[in-house]
Every structure is written in C-alpha cells, then in structure tokens.
Design a protein around this motif. Structure first.
Motif, PDB file in Angstrom:
ATOM      1  N   ARG A  42       0.842  -1.188   0.000  1.00 23.58           N
ATOM      2  CA  ARG A  42       0.000   0.000   0.000  1.00 23.58           C
ATOM      3  C   ARG A  42       0.879   1.239   0.000  1.00 23.58           C
ATOM      4  NH1 ARG A  42      -5.614  -0.948   1.088  1.00 23.58           N
ATOM      5  NH2 ARG A  42      -5.790   1.317   1.265  1.00 23.58           N
ATOM      6  N   GLU A  94       0.681   4.011   1.455  1.00 21.87           N
ATOM      7  CA  GLU A  94       0.934   4.639   2.754  1.00 21.87           C
ATOM      8  C   GLU A  94       2.207   4.091   3.400  1.00 21.87           C
ATOM      9  OE1 GLU A  94      -3.442   4.777   1.923  1.00 21.87           O
ATOM     10  OE2 GLU A  94      -1.872   3.239   1.827  1.00 21.87           O
ATOM     11  N   ALA A  95       2.484   2.805   3.156  1.00 23.79           N
ATOM     12  CA  ALA A  95       3.673   2.186   3.740  1.00 23.79           C
ATOM     13  C   ALA A  95       4.895   2.343   2.848  1.00 23.79           C
ATOM     14  CB  ALA A  95       3.412   0.701   3.998  1.00 23.79           C
ATOM     15  N   PRO A 125       5.044   7.094   1.698  1.00 26.56           N
ATOM     16  CA  PRO A 125       4.144   7.947   2.485  1.00 26.56           C
ATOM     17  C   PRO A 125       4.021   9.368   1.956  1.00 26.56           C
ATOM     18  CG  PRO A 125       6.150   7.402   3.711  1.00 26.56           C
ATOM     19  CD  PRO A 125       6.117   6.513   2.523  1.00 26.56           C
ATOM     20  N   GLU A 126       5.071   9.873   1.313  1.00 28.83           N
ATOM     21  CA  GLU A 126       4.987  11.231   0.770  1.00 28.83           C
ATOM     22  C   GLU A 126       3.990  11.305  -0.386  1.00 28.83           C
ATOM     23  OE1 GLU A 126       8.059   9.136  -1.674  1.00 28.83           O
ATOM     24  OE2 GLU A 126       7.353   9.118   0.403  1.00 28.83           O
ATOM     25  N   ALA A 143       1.388   9.208  -0.620  1.00 27.33           N
ATOM     26  CA  ALA A 143       0.098   9.050   0.050  1.00 27.33           C
ATOM     27  C   ALA A 143      -0.385  10.382   0.609  1.00 27.33           C
ATOM     28  CB  ALA A 143       0.215   8.014   1.164  1.00 27.33           C
ATOM     29  N   ALA A 144       0.549  11.184   1.104  1.00 25.19           N
ATOM     30  CA  ALA A 144       0.180  12.495   1.656  1.00 25.19           C
ATOM     31  C   ALA A 144      -0.362  13.415   0.561  1.00 25.19           C
ATOM     32  CB  ALA A 144       1.385  13.132   2.336  1.00 25.19           C
ATOM     33  N   ALA A 165      -3.868  12.305  -0.002  1.00 26.94           N
ATOM     34  CA  ALA A 165      -4.706  12.675   1.144  1.00 26.94           C
ATOM     35  C   ALA A 165      -5.049  14.163   1.113  1.00 26.94           C
ATOM     36  CB  ALA A 165      -4.000  12.318   2.447  1.00 26.94           C
TER      37      ALA A 165
END
Length: 322
Positions: A295, A297-298, A301-302, A304-305, A308
């Motif tokens: 995923r 997010e794992a 993460p940047e 995913a941000a 988001a």
C-alpha cells in the motif's frame, strides 16, 4: 471496426474476439462514440476523446494483463455502456446512475443476445463490473484498477501533462490481486496525474460548464415530455439538439457553448452572492496504486500524503453568469 486494432495510447495490439466484434456493432456500444469522456468540461478543455476510446483502451489493458479471461474482456468493453450524455454530468439527476443503467443494458437485447450466442455469461460479466469479488476493473478497496488507470493516463495525455511514454509505464505495471502495482517512480507519475485530474474537476473548467448543463437538463425534463430514462440514452449531439429545440433552455445552451468565458465560479458557499446557483461535486477520485505490491501509505508515504491532501479541495461552489 477491424478485428484488430492498436490502442493509440498504450500501443497495445489487440485481436478482437468474435463476441467483441459483435458487441461493437450494437447500438449501446456504438453510442459511446458520441459521448465525451470528459463530460461538460469538453466545452472548456482539450478533453475531446470519447467513452468508446476509453472503453477500447481498458479492453487493451485487460488483453495485455489477462488475455485469456473472456468475461473480463467483455466487461472491459461494456463497462461504460450505461453512461449518460456528457458522461458524469447528469449523474444523480432523478436517480440516474450509470452503473445501474449499464447492468440493465447488459441483461437486455441486443447485448444479452450477443453474449448468449457466444456463450458468455452475463452474470459473470456483471460480477466483474461490480467488483464482487474484486476484479481488475472494479474493487471496493479504494485502490487503483485498470478502468481508472486508463482514465488518468488518457486524460493526462489530452491535457499535455503526461511526461512519460504510456508504453514505457506499462512495462513497469503489473496486477497484484487485481490491483495496479508499480515501482516508486511510476507511482509518482500516476499520483501526479491523479492529483491533476482532481484539481481539474474542482476547477472553473469543469465546475462552470457542468453546473450549467445540469441545470439545463432539469429544465428540459420539466419543460418537455422527455423522461429521465430517455435523457439517459441520448448521445451528446442529441442532447444539444434537444436543448436547442426547447424554448426554456435554448438561450443558455448557446451561452455555455459559445460564451463559457462569462461564467464565474466561487469555491464554497456564498450567502452574500445573490446571483447564480449552488453546485456540489458528487465525488473526487483519488484511487492509489500499490508500490511494489505494498500500500502506498507504507511504501511511499509522501505520495500518500499528496493524495490525502486532495480531501481539502472544495466540493461546493457558487456559479453565475457575468
């Protein structure tokens, strides 16, 4: 259409199967050649490609990743047959839902009889479209599938923001449990495309024309014998003809096509603005790919941000004519 074609975006050569050739000769599939993928934003952007082009692109992706899955290939080809004129523009009006309409068309002639004559089970096709169980065309996980992959990349090319050759991207993409997975670099490219698409949907280019045409459709239904189901089966040219023929919608229909620059859009509620009308977006798409099977997010993460952050984009607007 020739029994072989090469999708111009992905450059995937596809040999159509007999059932696919037969489906492409039916009215529900032919109609998609006259429905703009970009909806009302085609009035103000370069998003001029059609739902049929997108459907053939999704078929090409399925033919690439799952070439021998006959029901999935059919599902890719018919997945958009329920779309209304100007695609998502009228979604929700009088309860109209392109997914539900598509499933009805799947089980009605001429599509039903074509599938039956070629031994394809409509229920299996419907399950692939519904994502039950998850399929490369649909899932309930919020992760990227092939339908949205083609949409993001095709839109990016039309807008001139695609910096990577799609054929090169394709070499870096695979399916993990029916979800698009790729490397970190390609994931970043996809996130850029997803972000740009979300910003387009919340921009003047989409909000202004879409809000006008939705209002016109409601007025058309109120002023004429046209039913919601009949509206849903119009092509884009037929819709404009109907709007031009109706005294209640004729003038504004011409304005949105020839003078869209006069539209003003303000994000958020504007209780002090007496002019115009309110408009709300139904949804902002931001499905994420897996990154090396993990995923986002794992694994990144940047990225995913960035996705988001799209949750902060405005979805309510005030629109008026200047």
């Amino acid at each position: 259409m020739s029994p072989t074609f090469t999708d111009p975006l992905w450059r995937i050569p596809v040999r159509l199967r007999p059932v696919e050739v037969a489906l492409l000769r039916t009215a529900p599939l032919r109609r998609l050649h006259f429905v703009a993928h970009g909806g009302a934003s085609t009035l103000s952007t370069l998003q001029s490609y059609t739902r049929l082009e997108h459907s053939l692109g999704v078929l090409a992706l399925v033919a690439h990743f799952r070439p021998d899955d006959a029901p999935l290939r059919v599902a890719a080809l018919v997945h958009d047959i329920g779309h209304l004129p100007l695609s998502h523009t009228f979604e929700g009006i009088e309860g109209l839902d392109h997914h539900a309409i598509g499933l009805r068309l799947l089980r009605a002639d001429p599509v039903r009889s074509v599938l039956a004559s070629h031994g394809v089970c409509a229920d299996v096709v419907a399950a692939a479209l519904a994502g039950e169980p998850p399929s490369p065309l649909s899932n309930r996980t919020g992760l990227l599938h092939l339908d949205h992959l083609d949409s993001y990349v095709r839109s990016g090319r039309a807008a001139g923001r695609l910096k990577t050759d799609p054929a090169v991207m394709l070499c870096r993409i695979d399916l993990r449990a029916s979800v698009v997975s790729t490397d970190r670099e390609t994931a970043a490219t996809l996130v850029d495309l997803i972000t740009a698409e979300a910003r387009l949907h919340t921009s003047w280019d989409n909000v202004g024309p879409t809000s006008v045409v939705r209002r016109l459709a409601r007025q058309l239904l109120d002023a004429t014998p046209l039913t919601p189901d009949e509206l849903a089966r119009l092509t884009d040219p037929q819709l404009w003809s109907a709007l031009d023929a109706c005294a209640s919608t004729r003038a504004e229909s011409a304005m949105v096509r020839y003078e869209p620059h006069r539209l003003e859009v303000r994000a958020g509620h504007a209780p002090d603005e007496q002019r115009g009308w309110d408009f709300s977006l139904r949804k902002i798409y931001r499905s994420a790919p897996l990154v090396a099977g993990q995923r986002i997010e794992a694994a990144a993460p940047e990225l995913a941000a960035e996705l988001a952050a799209l949750g902060a984009l405005p979805t309510t607007f005030r629109v008026w004519w200047s």
